[in-house]
Design a protein around this motif. Sequence first.
Motif, PDB file in Angstrom:
ATOM      1  N   ALA A 202       0.843  -1.333  -0.021  1.00  0.00           N
ATOM      2  CA  ALA A 202      -0.063  -0.056   0.085  1.00  0.00           C
ATOM      3  C   ALA A 202       0.775   1.311  -0.018  1.00  0.00           C
ATOM      4  N   GLU A 203       2.066   1.140   0.693  1.00  0.00           N
ATOM      5  CA  GLU A 203       2.763   2.438   0.857  1.00  0.00           C
ATOM      6  C   GLU A 203       3.378   2.785  -0.733  1.00  0.00           C
ATOM      7  N   GLU A 204       3.449   1.950  -1.515  1.00  0.00           N
ATOM      8  CA  GLU A 204       3.851   2.530  -2.925  1.00  0.00           C
ATOM      9  C   GLU A 204       2.589   2.837  -3.616  1.00  0.00           C
ATOM     10  N   VAL A 205       1.369   2.528  -3.471  1.00  0.00           N
ATOM     11  CA  VAL A 205       0.254   3.322  -4.106  1.00  0.00           C
ATOM     12  C   VAL A 205       0.205   4.768  -3.495  1.00  0.00           C
ATOM     13  N   PHE A 206       0.262   4.901  -1.945  1.00  0.00           N
ATOM     14  CA  PHE A 206       0.241   6.248  -1.427  1.00  0.00           C
ATOM     15  C   PHE A 206       1.293   7.081  -2.082  1.00  0.00           C
ATOM     16  N   LEU A 207       2.566   6.632  -2.429  1.00  0.00           N
ATOM     17  CA  LEU A 207       3.551   7.244  -2.844  1.00  0.00           C
ATOM     18  C   LEU A 207       3.328   7.798  -4.229  1.00  0.00           C
ATOM     19  N   LEU A 208       2.648   6.753  -5.009  1.00  0.00           N
ATOM     20  CA  LEU A 208       2.165   7.214  -6.483  1.00  0.00           C
ATOM     21  C   LEU A 208       1.188   8.162  -6.412  1.00  0.00           C
ATOM     22  N   ALA A 209       0.201   8.258  -5.448  1.00  0.00           N
ATOM     23  CA  ALA A 209      -0.934   9.118  -5.210  1.00  0.00           C
ATOM     24  C   ALA A 209      -0.167  10.509  -5.167  1.00  0.00           C
ATOM     25  N   GLU A 210       0.868  10.734  -4.148  1.00  0.00           N
ATOM     26  CA  GLU A 210       1.421  11.823  -3.893  1.00  0.00           C
ATOM     27  C   GLU A 210       2.324  12.645  -5.166  1.00  0.00           C
ATOM     28  N   LYS A 211       2.530  11.497  -6.042  1.00  0.00           N
ATOM     29  CA  LYS A 211       3.096  12.190  -7.373  1.00  0.00           C
ATOM     30  C   LYS A 211       2.031  12.287  -8.134  1.00  0.00           C
ATOM     31  N   GLY A 212       0.877  12.455  -8.193  1.00  0.00           N
ATOM     32  CA  GLY A 212      -0.062  12.666  -9.108  1.00  0.00           C
ATOM     33  C   GLY A 212      -0.781  11.519 -10.102  1.00  0.00           C
ATOM     34  N   ASP A 213      -0.369  10.351  -9.621  1.00  0.00           N
ATOM     35  CA  ASP A 213      -0.616   9.226 -10.387  1.00  0.00           C
ATOM     36  C   ASP A 213      -2.492   9.253 -10.152  1.00  0.00           C
ATOM     37  N   LYS A 214      -2.931   9.177 -11.484  1.00  0.00           N
ATOM     38  CA  LYS A 214      -4.455   9.273 -11.406  1.00  0.00           C
ATOM     39  C   LYS A 214      -5.095   8.089 -11.021  1.00  0.00           C
ATOM     40  N   MET A 215      -4.602   6.955 -11.344  1.00  0.00           N
ATOM     41  CA  MET A 215      -5.238   5.429 -10.933  1.00  0.00           C
ATOM     42  C   MET A 215      -4.926   5.639  -9.174  1.00  0.00           C
ATOM     43  N   ALA A 216      -3.862   5.700  -8.947  1.00  0.00           N
ATOM     44  CA  ALA A 216      -3.562   5.821  -7.373  1.00  0.00           C
ATOM     45  C   ALA A 216      -4.338   6.811  -6.573  1.00  0.00           C
ATOM     46  N   LEU A 217      -4.737   8.027  -7.068  1.00  0.00           N
ATOM     47  CA  LEU A 217      -5.423   8.777  -6.391  1.00  0.00           C
ATOM     48  C   LEU A 217      -6.879   8.408  -6.304  1.00  0.00           C
ATOM     49  N   GLU A 218      -7.426   7.830  -7.221  1.00  0.00           N
ATOM     50  CA  GLU A 218      -8.744   7.457  -7.265  1.00  0.00           C
ATOM     51  C   GLU A 218      -8.871   6.045  -6.295  1.00  0.00           C
ATOM     52  N   ILE A 219      -7.656   5.327  -6.159  1.00  0.00           N
ATOM     53  CA  ILE A 219      -7.794   4.264  -5.339  1.00  0.00           C
ATOM     54  C   ILE A 219      -7.528   4.697  -3.838  1.00  0.00           C
TER      55      ILE A 219
END
Length: 296
Positions: A202-219
């Motif tokens: 999950a930490e990797e998903v949160f890091l991607l969300a911080e970088k603006g990854d749209k899929m990660a932000l949606e999750i």
Amino acid sequence: MKVIGVDIGGTKILGGLIDERGNLLEETLVYTKAHLGREKILENLFIAIDKLIDKDVKGIGIGSAGRINFKEGIVEYATDNLPGWTGCNLKQLLEDRYKIPVIADNDVNAAVIGEIWQGAGRGYKDIVMIAIGTGVGGAIVYNGEVIRGGSWSAGEIGHMILYPKGRQCNCGQRGCLEQYVSGTAIARTYSEVSKEKKIAGAEEVFLLAEKGDKMALEIVNDFVNSLSIAILSLKNLLDPEIFIIGGGVIGAKRVWWDKLKKTLENRASITPAQLENKATMVGAAKLIIDYLSKNN
């Protein structure tokens, strides 16, 4: 007074030598190696305790994953995270080995006791704790007392059915909260949606969300929405003064905490756990300290 508090999880066993004021005097970590079964788990539990024990230690408190019979110290049920753990009489085994009193409880029950004693729960009498990590655990405190239930399964918040006929859960039900807000669920969802990119956790998903990854932000948004539904349902049912949210996912609260508060719109009070990975160990120590105080 010195006691030992121990947190038994599927990955590691964390032990601490703690005094009656809550001072952590010494600490040790031993990997559980749970996949090797009950005897290996016990062997590593003994190693952890042996590193801390001396003639001045008056008792041992255990917080373990699983459904724990608090009166008898027996593991009534444990998932495959601790293979063979069901039926283990922790109290008897440890008292026979170390000749001092032993108390055992569920790990999240112990964690909320730790938070009340030394962390975010100080000053509150009605609390719900939600521990979000590999799975989702919970604990309920009413009027200062932990509610354990008739079959020792009160607080199994992770297995509230959030979405009927939803994802299959390893408990046998479908649509459990754990299948939508756990660290495992967050990582699995990203891997399923992306199809190509495999996520370690999950930490990797949160890091991607911080970088603006749209899929990660949606999750992350879905995670927040699902968690908020659970919190508001529990608020309506139990009306706690505060929700304490802990577990491994709290380490990434910088990404989602403000979103959760906004979604809740002040309809429920939330606070992050303060003791982090030491909450269960500290709470287990408090359990045995209280037991010794009442029985001496």
